[in-house]
Scaffold this active site. Sequence first.
Site: not given
Ligand code: 13P
Ligand code: ZN
Length: 278
Positions: A82, A104, A180-181, A209, A211, A230, A233
């Site tokens: 990732d 990325d 993210h987060g 992102g 979560s 994905n 978090t």
């Molecule tokens: P979260 O941590 O917000 O779930 O995002 C996960 C992600 O995008 C991993 O690449």
């Molecule tokens: Zn990501």
Amino acid sequence: MSLINLHEGVALVAARGAALGAFNVTCWEMAPAIIAAAEAADFPVVLQAQWPFLEYAGAPVATRFLTDLAEQAKVPVVLQVDHAKTWEQVMACLRHGFSSVMIDASHHPINDNIGLVRQVVKAAHPMGVTVESELGRLSGSEGDVVVDEAEASFTDPREAAYFVEETGVDALAVSVGTVHGPYRGEPKLDFPRLEKISQETSVPLVLHGASGLSPATLQQGVTLGVGKVNFSTELREAWLGAMRRELASDAADTLPCIRSAQAAVQKVVAEKITILKC
Ligand code: 13P
Ligand code: ZN
């Protein structure tokens, strides 16, 4: 069962209108919990390793561990790195046996992003390895990827079409309002933009992102062209929450703590797979 690439994984689930869940491994013991949830659901899964974990664990040994788990799983497993950011990181993953890589380069200007992704595609495809890349930038923090709100940008649908065409990438991570987060307030996704990107491109889109997104939001994303989602978090929160409870109970041994944390992660992964199966 088998280690498969992302193209094969998405094809398996897209036929039934579903998307693949991709779950980040941020410590060794999380990986078997993710596989256990996928086996219980009898659904393919993406076991996703962050570069900081690979660096901490030692990429050759960690990859051997993860490929063994994937090959012995009772469901097909995609093993992907990732947010790899450099050519060297991607080459290490190709050498050690990943079936899919994310490069990325979204922090670079578009032409440099295209240049690096094209080079990765050229190296990966002859090995049967698929490539995900990102256009646009999500705000928030994920492993060693930290982007403030001022630097974040949404994916432009026309640019996405050009990018996919020029790079030959297999899947495209898009920025359409996820972060993210943890979210501050209600997540607001730009679904018209997601739909337009999907219409303009020929590859499955990847929602990072995820979560904190509601089941309805996730399912709408899948309907509009998302093939991979994905999560990280929420897995880490579940892991740490269980550990804190164990430690507060004066735990005197390590394995019961690890088992509780694994059970907590397995539960989160099971819930997400149920949502993505649609
Ligand atoms: P979260 O941590 O917000 O779930 O995002 C996960 C992600 O995008 C991993 O690449
Ligand atoms: Zn990501």
